[in-house]
Design an enzyme around this catalytic site. Sequence first.
Site, PDB file in Angstrom:
ATOM      1  CD  GLN A  85      -2.769   1.280   2.410  1.00  0.00           C
ATOM      2  OE1 GLN A  85      -3.063   0.399   2.848  1.00  0.00           O
ATOM      3  NE2 GLN A  85      -3.095   2.597   2.792  1.00  0.00           N
ATOM      4  CB  CYS A  91      -6.185   0.276   3.851  1.00  0.00           C
ATOM      5  SG  CYS A  91      -7.588   1.111   4.830  1.00  0.00           S
ATOM      6  CG  HIS A 149      -5.048  -0.340   7.958  1.00  0.00           C
ATOM      7  ND1 HIS A 149      -4.580   0.160   6.564  1.00  0.00           N
ATOM      8  CD2 HIS A 149      -4.131  -1.252   8.192  1.00  0.00           C
ATOM      9  CE1 HIS A 149      -3.690  -0.580   6.077  1.00  0.00           C
ATOM     10  NE2 HIS A 149      -3.416  -1.499   6.998  1.00  0.00           N
ATOM     11  CG  ASP A 164      -1.324  -4.333   7.163  1.00  0.00           C
ATOM     12  OD1 ASP A 164      -1.288  -3.293   6.227  1.00  0.00           O
ATOM     13  OD2 ASP A 164      -1.409  -4.004   8.372  1.00  0.00           O
TER      14      ASP A 164
END
Length: 212
Positions: A85, A91, A149, A164
């Site tokens: 990211q 996100c 997030h 993530d």
Amino acid sequence: MASPRWLPLESNPEFVSCLGMKPTWQFGDVYGLDPELLSMVPRPVCAVLLLFPVTEKYEAFKQEEEERLKEQPQEVSPDVYFIKQTIGNACGTIGLIHAVANNQARLEFEPDSPLKKFLEQTSKMTPEERAVLLEKDEAPSLDDKVNLHFIAFVNVGGHLYELDGRKPFPVVHGKTSEDTLLEDAVGVCKVFMARDPQEVRFTIIALSKESF
């Protein structure tokens, strides 16, 4: 130069309708963590998204975890699709990509699906190269900082992966299966919640097969 920022996606299970996924699988809210409420989630589940607050406690844990895993790397399957990211507030999109990209054999797409096109274009790319291509997509800018997030949990090769885009690599949380993915992912989500017991801003979304 500041990183580009996108408008934040809300935790709305319908936010993928414009991306060309057929409705054979659907995103739906998980309304509670006890067995009775989890039993209400349609099965099978192929991915779980967690929306959580980015707090000082979480950031401290994230830094410690990253340092520990760099010293003692985990074995990550080459079949895991992972994207970094580099876009602020993206996100939700990154979480969606992680959930869908690691379940392409199950999911169905419309012929003109922009999401399917992106996954095909990036299938052989590195996580960093995928991020660069995603940056080229036009999106509205936003100046306000959002401290929530999205991350995704998926089953690849019988292992539970936390994906993530703010982390340098996937995190392995032990073994899982098609039958236990939801419960196994929720077990990790509970750890996130226990880390910030005063926080209530947690949302869990499951990608489940639609029951007709």
